[in-house]
Design a protein around this motif. Structure first.
Motif, PDB file in Angstrom:
ATOM      1  N   PHE A 142       0.824  -1.208   0.000  1.00  0.00           N
ATOM      2  CA  PHE A 142       0.000   0.000   0.000  1.00  0.00           C
ATOM      3  C   PHE A 142       0.859   1.261   0.000  1.00  0.00           C
ATOM      4  O   PHE A 142       0.683   2.163  -0.820  1.00  0.00           O
ATOM      5  CB  PHE A 142      -0.926  -0.012   1.219  1.00  0.00           C
ATOM      6  CG  PHE A 142      -1.794   1.202   1.349  1.00  0.00           C
ATOM      7  CD1 PHE A 142      -2.956   1.313   0.601  1.00  0.00           C
ATOM      8  CD2 PHE A 142      -1.450   2.229   2.212  1.00  0.00           C
ATOM      9  CE1 PHE A 142      -3.758   2.437   0.715  1.00  0.00           C
ATOM     10  CE2 PHE A 142      -2.246   3.360   2.331  1.00  0.00           C
ATOM     11  CZ  PHE A 142      -3.396   3.455   1.586  1.00  0.00           C
ATOM     12  N   ASP A 143       1.829   1.304   0.906  1.00  0.00           N
ATOM     13  CA  ASP A 143       2.706   2.475   0.981  1.00  0.00           C
ATOM     14  C   ASP A 143       3.459   2.674  -0.319  1.00  0.00           C
ATOM     15  O   ASP A 143       3.633   3.794  -0.793  1.00  0.00           O
ATOM     16  CB  ASP A 143       3.715   2.305   2.132  1.00  0.00           C
ATOM     17  CG  ASP A 143       3.028   2.333   3.491  1.00  0.00           C
ATOM     18  OD1 ASP A 143       1.906   2.867   3.559  1.00  0.00           O
ATOM     19  OD2 ASP A 143       3.604   1.822   4.455  1.00  0.00           O
TER      20      ASP A 143
ATOM     21  N   SER B 197      -6.752  -3.109  -0.201  1.00  0.00           N
ATOM     22  CA  SER B 197      -6.089  -2.030   0.524  1.00  0.00           C
ATOM     23  C   SER B 197      -7.032  -1.307   1.475  1.00  0.00           C
ATOM     24  O   SER B 197      -6.591  -0.570   2.355  1.00  0.00           O
ATOM     25  CB  SER B 197      -5.513  -1.021  -0.467  1.00  0.00           C
ATOM     26  OG  SER B 197      -4.565  -1.639  -1.315  1.00  0.00           O
ATOM     27  N   ARG B 200      -6.342  -1.832   5.101  1.00  0.00           N
ATOM     28  CA  ARG B 200      -5.142  -1.133   5.525  1.00  0.00           C
ATOM     29  C   ARG B 200      -5.395   0.377   5.635  1.00  0.00           C
ATOM     30  O   ARG B 200      -4.859   1.052   6.503  1.00  0.00           O
ATOM     31  CB  ARG B 200      -4.040  -1.394   4.506  1.00  0.00           C
ATOM     32  CG  ARG B 200      -2.776  -0.664   4.808  1.00  0.00           C
ATOM     33  CD  ARG B 200      -1.554  -1.521   4.540  1.00  0.00           C
ATOM     34  NE  ARG B 200      -0.359  -0.736   4.702  1.00  0.00           N
ATOM     35  CZ  ARG B 200       0.088  -0.313   5.883  1.00  0.00           C
ATOM     36  NH1 ARG B 200      -0.566  -0.624   6.965  1.00  0.00           N
ATOM     37  NH2 ARG B 200       1.173   0.410   5.959  1.00  0.00           N
ATOM     38  N   LEU B 201      -6.231   0.868   4.751  1.00  0.00           N
ATOM     39  CA  LEU B 201      -6.562   2.288   4.777  1.00  0.00           C
ATOM     40  C   LEU B 201      -7.306   2.626   6.063  1.00  0.00           C
ATOM     41  O   LEU B 201      -7.066   3.642   6.694  1.00  0.00           O
ATOM     42  CB  LEU B 201      -7.446   2.623   3.574  1.00  0.00           C
ATOM     43  CG  LEU B 201      -7.833   4.081   3.392  1.00  0.00           C
ATOM     44  CD1 LEU B 201      -6.606   4.912   3.086  1.00  0.00           C
ATOM     45  CD2 LEU B 201      -8.840   4.231   2.260  1.00  0.00           C
ATOM     46  N   ARG B 206       0.657   0.355  11.391  1.00  0.00           N
ATOM     47  CA  ARG B 206       2.097   0.576  11.424  1.00  0.00           C
ATOM     48  C   ARG B 206       2.379   2.075  11.446  1.00  0.00           C
ATOM     49  O   ARG B 206       1.525   2.885  11.131  1.00  0.00           O
ATOM     50  CB  ARG B 206       2.748  -0.013  10.173  1.00  0.00           C
ATOM     51  CG  ARG B 206       2.786  -1.528  10.174  1.00  0.00           C
ATOM     52  CD  ARG B 206       2.911  -2.015   8.756  1.00  0.00           C
ATOM     53  NE  ARG B 206       3.912  -1.222   8.045  1.00  0.00           N
ATOM     54  CZ  ARG B 206       5.215  -1.507   8.049  1.00  0.00           C
ATOM     55  NH1 ARG B 206       5.654  -2.547   8.718  1.00  0.00           N
ATOM     56  NH2 ARG B 206       6.065  -0.773   7.391  1.00  0.00           N
ATOM     57  N   ALA B 209       5.170   5.535   6.861  1.00  0.00           N
ATOM     58  CA  ALA B 209       6.158   4.988   5.933  1.00  0.00           C
ATOM     59  C   ALA B 209       7.381   5.906   5.895  1.00  0.00           C
ATOM     60  O   ALA B 209       7.275   7.105   6.100  1.00  0.00           O
ATOM     61  CB  ALA B 209       5.554   4.884   4.528  1.00  0.00           C
ATOM     62  N   ARG B 223      -2.867   8.953   4.562  1.00  0.00           N
ATOM     63  CA  ARG B 223      -2.525   7.595   4.961  1.00  0.00           C
ATOM     64  C   ARG B 223      -1.548   7.631   6.135  1.00  0.00           C
ATOM     65  O   ARG B 223      -0.963   8.646   6.428  1.00  0.00           O
ATOM     66  CB  ARG B 223      -1.896   6.864   3.798  1.00  0.00           C
ATOM     67  CG  ARG B 223      -0.515   7.383   3.512  1.00  0.00           C
ATOM     68  CD  ARG B 223      -0.021   6.827   2.205  1.00  0.00           C
ATOM     69  NE  ARG B 223       1.074   7.615   1.722  1.00  0.00           N
ATOM     70  CZ  ARG B 223       2.331   7.382   2.045  1.00  0.00           C
ATOM     71  NH1 ARG B 223       2.637   6.417   2.862  1.00  0.00           N
ATOM     72  NH2 ARG B 223       3.292   8.122   1.556  1.00  0.00           N
TER      73      ARG B 223
END
Lengths: 229, 229
Positions: A142-143, B197, B200-201, B206, B209, B223
DNA sequence: ACCTGAACACCGTTCAAGT
DNA sequence: ACCTGAACACCGTTCAAGT
């Protein structure tokens, strides 16, 4: 005669949203963003300008629809072609974008206007899918796709601005030369790096940088060329 | 009384280009791009709108000058702070940009409008200089700085669009939630990666990035966050 | 040199009215 | 449901005229 129209049948070619968007693209290509006008559109479609707004409402909506249309056509296909070579597929998506911008410079700016606009989805999807194929680990995909998308959008904006601003037949190296000359006259104390880059801008003789996705074309990016040697 | 004005001395505070640009920035901040009008500007500066055009000529020139002003203030200083830690310095430049966009969302779009606009020079210079400090070999510095600039511009455009579009007090996770919900309803055949995704969105747990330059702020990017855990 | 304000040729959007 | 066109409230830009 094929289509059995029920009801009024006001005119042979009904005014549909698609026809409007199509005409809008034509107008944008021919005259730029300033050329897209409800009145001009109405003239082209031979209606009153109010009629168009029944189908589309906003100018923003029109611009958005036109952008989605162009990008979808450009990217679809490009990303799917080749499962075995994801790098090339990503490059293909980027190429598709830049060719579309070449043909329709206004999309370059429009892409950055609305966040996560539907027009961006095909690009995001295409890139992301190839990252999976490339073996990028799940959480990073995704990143990674986001970063690539950002990079492409930035490049697209600059590229489009270049095309839009320069006369259609500008000589590329001449343009870079004058830009380099401007850079060389910057204040050495404030802009040492940029001044230094002027030389490279003028006659960068290496091939295109790896990351650059543009094909060789009229004005492609503002840097990197393959002339001379 | 300090300044000995020679000649006419028409009014106490003469209409200068700087004052005009300053007022334009205020107008843009308060009302957005649509709010910048020669007439509104004239009212704010208590003149006729023709007077302004004697100093500035175009609306484009005005927008350009305002952007240069904001970016110069944001980036200068940020890049110079620290010779020993080039990575942090680059991050600082990016942070400066994004904070500026936070305060003046219109610059995000304007940056991509003209290629190699003067507003971009301080950024390019700052990044490039740090790349030298970082030990990037000479020939690669230019390409590297260009790539970073493109990435930043793309991100800036999306970021600015987000700020401009969303109501000032939008709850970030709520927004991401609705966006994720939209993604989940996409056609699985055409948008498998994007659908995937969505999760994750919604709850990307985490940290940010590596490449993402935004500091934690109101809406920062769309994000990555550091909430939870 | 700098400022004024009327005038021009446009815009996007709204809306009562038609079919 | 779809289309029409007048009306409204704006724009940016130009320019003769003032100081």
């Amino acid at each position: 005669m094929a289509k059995t129209t029920r009801g009024s049948e006001r005119r042979a070619d009904a005014l549909t949203r698609e026809r409007i968007v199509e005409a809008a693209i034509g107008l944008l290509d021919a005259q730029g963003e300033a050329g897209l006008t409800f009145r001009a559109l109405a003239a082209r479609l031979e209606t009153g300008h109010g009629a168009i707004q029944w189908h589309v409402a906003n100018k923003g909506e029109l611009l958005k629809a036109a952008t989605e249309d162009v990008i979808a056509r450009a990217v679809t296909g490009a990303g799917v072609v080749d499962d075995a070579r994801p790098r090339e597929a990503i490059r293909g998506i980027a190429s598709g974008m830049f060719e579309a911008i070449d043909a329709h410079p206004w999309v370059g700016a429009e892409l950055s206007r609305e966040p996560w606009q539907s027009a961006l989805l095909p690009i995001f999807e295409g890139v992301g899918g190839q990252l999976q194929a490339l073996g990028v680990p799940g959480p990073a995909q995704f990143d990674c796709a986001s970063a690539i998308l950002s990079y492409l959008l930035g490049l697209a904006g600059q590229y489009a601005a270049g095309i839009r601003l320069l006369p259609r037949d500008t000589d590329r190296s001449a343009f870079l030369g004058t830009l380099a000359a401007q850079w060389e006259q910057l204040d050495p104390a404030r802009y040492p790096f940029t001044r230094q880059s002027a030389t490279r801008l003028r006659d960068g003789r290496r091939g295109r940088a790896r990351g650059s996705p543009t094909r060789r074309r009229r004005t492609d990016s503002l840097r990197g060329n393959s002339a001379a040697s």
